[in-house]
Scaffold this active site. Structure first.
Site, PDB file in Angstrom:
ATOM      1  N   GLU A  38       0.868  -1.176   0.000  1.00  0.00           N
ATOM      2  CA  GLU A  38       0.000   0.000   0.000  1.00  0.00           C
ATOM      3  C   GLU A  38       0.909   1.231   0.000  1.00  0.00           C
ATOM      4  OE1 GLU A  38      -2.789   0.167   3.253  1.00  0.00           O
ATOM      5  OE2 GLU A  38      -3.541   2.115   2.571  1.00  0.00           O
ATOM      6  N   ARG A 264       4.921 -12.967   9.624  1.00  0.00           N
ATOM      7  CA  ARG A 264       5.558 -11.656   9.450  1.00  0.00           C
ATOM      8  C   ARG A 264       6.927 -11.683  10.084  1.00  0.00           C
ATOM      9  NH1 ARG A 264       1.581  -7.762   8.472  1.00  0.00           N
ATOM     10  NH2 ARG A 264       2.842  -5.939   8.853  1.00  0.00           N
ATOM     11  N   LYS A 274       3.861   0.464   9.825  1.00  0.00           N
ATOM     12  CA  LYS A 274       4.037   1.720   9.082  1.00  0.00           C
ATOM     13  C   LYS A 274       3.430   2.890   9.831  1.00  0.00           C
ATOM     14  CE  LYS A 274       2.838   0.019   4.995  1.00  0.00           C
ATOM     15  NZ  LYS A 274       2.368  -0.002   3.608  1.00  0.00           N
TER      16      LYS A 274
HETATM   17  P1  ATP Z   1       1.045  -1.979   8.100  1.00  0.00           P
HETATM   18  O1  ATP Z   1       0.164  -3.102   8.567  1.00  0.00           O
HETATM   19  O2  ATP Z   1       2.187  -1.666   8.973  1.00  0.00           O
HETATM   20  O3  ATP Z   1       0.323  -0.754   7.615  1.00  0.00           O
HETATM   21  P2  ATP Z   1       1.287  -3.665   5.848  1.00  0.00           P
HETATM   22  O4  ATP Z   1       2.034  -4.829   6.286  1.00  0.00           O
HETATM   23  O5  ATP Z   1      -0.162  -3.837   5.681  1.00  0.00           O
HETATM   24  O6  ATP Z   1       1.683  -2.484   6.777  1.00  0.00           O
HETATM   25  P3  ATP Z   1       1.557  -3.395   3.049  1.00  0.00           P
HETATM   26  O7  ATP Z   1       2.063  -2.265   2.261  1.00  0.00           O
HETATM   27  O8  ATP Z   1       0.145  -3.786   2.876  1.00  0.00           O
HETATM   28  O9  ATP Z   1       1.887  -3.059   4.534  1.00  0.00           O
HETATM   29  O10 ATP Z   1       2.498  -4.661   2.844  1.00  0.00           O
HETATM   30  C1  ATP Z   1       2.795  -5.177   1.565  1.00  0.00           C
HETATM   31  C2  ATP Z   1       3.139  -6.622   1.683  1.00  0.00           C
HETATM   32  O11 ATP Z   1       4.246  -6.803   2.541  1.00  0.00           O
HETATM   33  C3  ATP Z   1       1.998  -7.428   2.241  1.00  0.00           C
HETATM   34  O12 ATP Z   1       1.831  -8.569   1.437  1.00  0.00           O
HETATM   35  C4  ATP Z   1       2.430  -7.782   3.620  1.00  0.00           C
HETATM   36  O13 ATP Z   1       1.922  -9.004   3.999  1.00  0.00           O
HETATM   37  C5  ATP Z   1       3.948  -7.793   3.508  1.00  0.00           C
HETATM   38  N1  ATP Z   1       4.541  -7.445   4.787  1.00  0.00           N
HETATM   39  C6  ATP Z   1       4.338  -6.326   5.487  1.00  0.00           C
HETATM   40  N2  ATP Z   1       5.002  -6.352   6.659  1.00  0.00           N
HETATM   41  C7  ATP Z   1       5.653  -7.537   6.699  1.00  0.00           C
HETATM   42  C8  ATP Z   1       6.507  -8.164   7.649  1.00  0.00           C
HETATM   43  N3  ATP Z   1       6.820  -7.570   8.798  1.00  0.00           N
HETATM   44  N4  ATP Z   1       6.986  -9.387   7.350  1.00  0.00           N
HETATM   45  C9  ATP Z   1       6.680  -9.977   6.186  1.00  0.00           C
HETATM   46  N5  ATP Z   1       5.885  -9.440   5.255  1.00  0.00           N
HETATM   47  C10 ATP Z   1       5.362  -8.234   5.498  1.00  0.00           C
HETATM   48 MG    MG Z   2      -1.625  -4.008   4.201  1.00  0.00          MG
END
Ligand code: ATP
Ligand code: MG
Length: 555
Positions: A38, A264, A274
């Site tokens: 995102e 994660r 984020k």
């Molecule tokens: P937040 O929940 O902090 O706003 P997010 O994880 O939803 O962030 P996205 O931009 O949606 O952020 O993440 C893009 C991709 O990266 C998604 O497929 C998510 O599952 C993966 N991702 C995000 N954080 C992690 C993490 N800590 N470990 C592994 N994969 C991750």
């Molecule tokens: Mg997300």
């Protein structure tokens, strides 16, 4: 991927599954994955795990991977993030080719699928307020209540949905919901919201839309339209999988990707959310998303970490289904491993103490050859100026040495690396008793490479000649947080106030003259010329990592 890769991901349950699907002939036309960020913040090392996995399996199995921006929430999203994310994915060493897409590319198709659900009586427009919907949703132990609007006719629902699209309603006045089961033990299936009204312009579609699809509706549809063969996501979406499948089972689309969840990445002494990272930036707790203390890829790049180290780290942590928080020391290990062969050596004194050689001819100087890399003689040497006045590290002298101390002591001897053996004859102090100078004698016949002195001092220390030393700012970074798991606690209590310490160091001139961006300052650590604050001839150095494992020491 560039040749410096070698992540050696090994085999994990996802790769086994994909290999099995290929062997069984279940995947026509090859593997297709996607990385779906995102654009509401910068990528962090947790995202790197997902990038290495999605792009990595595509590469390993001869498939392709999309970079798809999940841009369904215009309130928090920004073009700045779209650019930063592309830069970071490329920097990590991956290439999406012409497969750069946006969820917003599919807004019209998503809307048509929504109308289809309405026509099939699988979705309805709810006129309850968000609060009423929340209360009627029930809990984990209590079933939800049907909305009073749940049995609207198809015609009425279509008219309302079209009215939503046409902008006839205010934010929150109506929502489109799936009609599934308000008594489902899985709350995600209790008539989840598919569309919300938001009178906010979108960074790509402008004013075209005032209704936006939810993540749960969008993600599965985009996956299906792009022919994603394996939709890899993190564990928190496990409970959403039935909804992912429900949507694809109930619309007219001829592709149904399997959603597969993995854990994660969490890292000690930092955060991956984020929202929290954005807060650190907006509260000016750090200098920006690329602050070298941030777990963002932009921060790590600015600190001096190379992408190969991050890929190696992602390979070592592997891919499993159990959530855990990885020790920072593993990341540091990977960074050291990567830099050991790459970084030339140099000498820098971070906390200078003056040494005067009383028997070295006054006004005389000489140059001592020193290898750029002790294991790589082919990289040649630089000349280290030497003279009667030198700086050594303050902690390389002890008036009352602890046991096994191998450095300089009153009356003791030490070797200056690539130089001479010196003997400490006299300790000079100021009125407060602080040591300000060591008066030493050097052993003329002990020059490195032609030593005939027969002396064997136990210690070897680094040094810089005063007449040629260049003073530079060196930034010493430590953990951003004082606690291993800072989430959910007040930032003011958990942030490490000592995470950045700036010192004025004395470095040998060859470091300043060199174009190399990274150095191992011998006995001190790996350092990188800060790409933002350095100016020609006057670099600022970021400490990438210390030389030894464990907690960064005070220096
Ligand atoms: P937040 O929940 O902090 O706003 P997010 O994880 O939803 O962030 P996205 O931009 O949606 O952020 O993440 C893009 C991709 O990266 C998604 O497929 C998510 O599952 C993966 N991702 C995000 N954080 C992690 C993490 N800590 N470990 C592994 N994969 C991750
Ligand atoms: Mg997300």
């Amino acid at each position: 991927m560039s040749e410096e890769s070698g992540s050696g991901m090994g085999t994990d349950f996802i790769r086994q599954r994909i290999g099995g699907d290929l062997d069984a002939g279940n995947v026509e036309g090859g593997i297709v994955t996607r990385f779906p960020p995102e654009p509401n913040g910068y990528l962090h090392i947790g995202h790197a795990k997902s990038i290495c996995l999605n792009f990595g399996v595509a590469e390993e199995f001869g498939g392709v991977c999309y970079l798809r921006f999940d841009d369904t929430n215009p309130a928090n999203e920004d073009e700045e993030y779209v650019h930063a994310i592309q830069r970071d994915v490329r920097w990590l060493g991956f290439d999406w080719g012409d497969r750069l897409t946006y969820a917003s590319d599919y807004f019209e198709q998503l809307y048509q699928f929504a109308e289809e659900l309405v026509r099939d009586e699988k979705a309805f427009v709810d006129s309850q307020s968000a609060e009423e919907i929340r209360i009627a949703r029930g809990t984990l132990t209590k079933p939800g209540q049907d909305s009073p609007y749940r049995s609207r006719s198809v015609e009425e629902n279509l008219e309302l949905l079209q009215g939503m699209r046409a902008g006839q309603y205010a934010d929150g006045e109506q929502v489109l919901r799936a009609r599934i089961d308000m008594a489902s033990p899985n709350v995600n299936l209790r008539d989840p919201v598919l569309y919300r009204i938001r009178h906010i312009p979108h960074q790509r579609t402008g004013d075209t839309w005032c209704i936006y699809p939810t993540y749960d509706f969008t993600h599965c549809v985009c996956d299906a339209l792009e022919g994603i063969t394996h939709s890899l996501c993190t564990l928190e979406f496990e409970d959403h999988r039935p909804l992912y499948d429900w949507v694809l089972d109930n619309i007219n689309v001829n592709f149904h990707p399997p959603q597969i969840e993995f854990s994660r990445l969490g890292l000690e002494y930092t955060v991956m959310s984020k929202r929290l990272l954005a807060q650190l930036v907006s509260d000016a707790r750090v200098s920006g998303w690329d602050d070298p203390r941030m777990p963002t890829l932009a921060g790590m790049r600015r600190r001096g970490i190379r992408p190969a180290a991050i890929r190696d780290f992602c390979g070592r942590i592997g891919v499993t289904k159990s959530d855990n928080r990885v020790e920072m020391s593993l990341l540091e290990f990977c960074v050291r491993q990567d830099l050991e062969a790459v970084a030339p050596r140099g000498m820098a004194v971070l906390d200078p103490l003056l040494v005067t050689l009383t028997n070295y001819p006054e006004g005389q100087t000489e140059e001592l050859g020193a290898a750029w890399h002790p294991q790589q003689p082919e990289r040649g040497e630089r000349q280290m100026p030497f003279g009667a006045a030198l700086y050594i590290e303050r902690e390389d002298f002890a008036e009352e040495p602890p046991p096994k101390y191998r450095r300089l002591t009153p009356g003791g001897m030490v070797r200056l690396r690539y130089g001479y053996i010196i003997h400490c004859d006299e300790v000079v102090k100021d009125t407060e008793g602080r040591v300000t100078e060591l008066r030493c004698s050097y052993v003329a016949e002990s020059r490195s490479g032609s030593d005939t002195s027969g002396l064997k001092p136990k210690g070897v220390i680094h040094w810089v000649a005063v007449h040629a030393a260049v003073q530079v700012e060196v930034r010493l970074y430590d953990r951003l947080f004082k606690v291993a798991a800072p989430e959910g606690q007040d930032l003011t209590d958990t942030l490490n106030d000592a995470s950045l310490r700036s010192v004025q160091a004395q470095v040998e001139p060859a470091i300043i003259a060199s174009d190399e961006p990274r150095f191992q300052f011998e006995r001190v650590g790996y350092f990188f010329k800060d790409p933002v604050d350095s100016i020609a001839g006057s670099p600022v150095f970021n400490r990438i990592v210390t030389l030894r494992d464990g907690r960064a020491k005070g220096r």
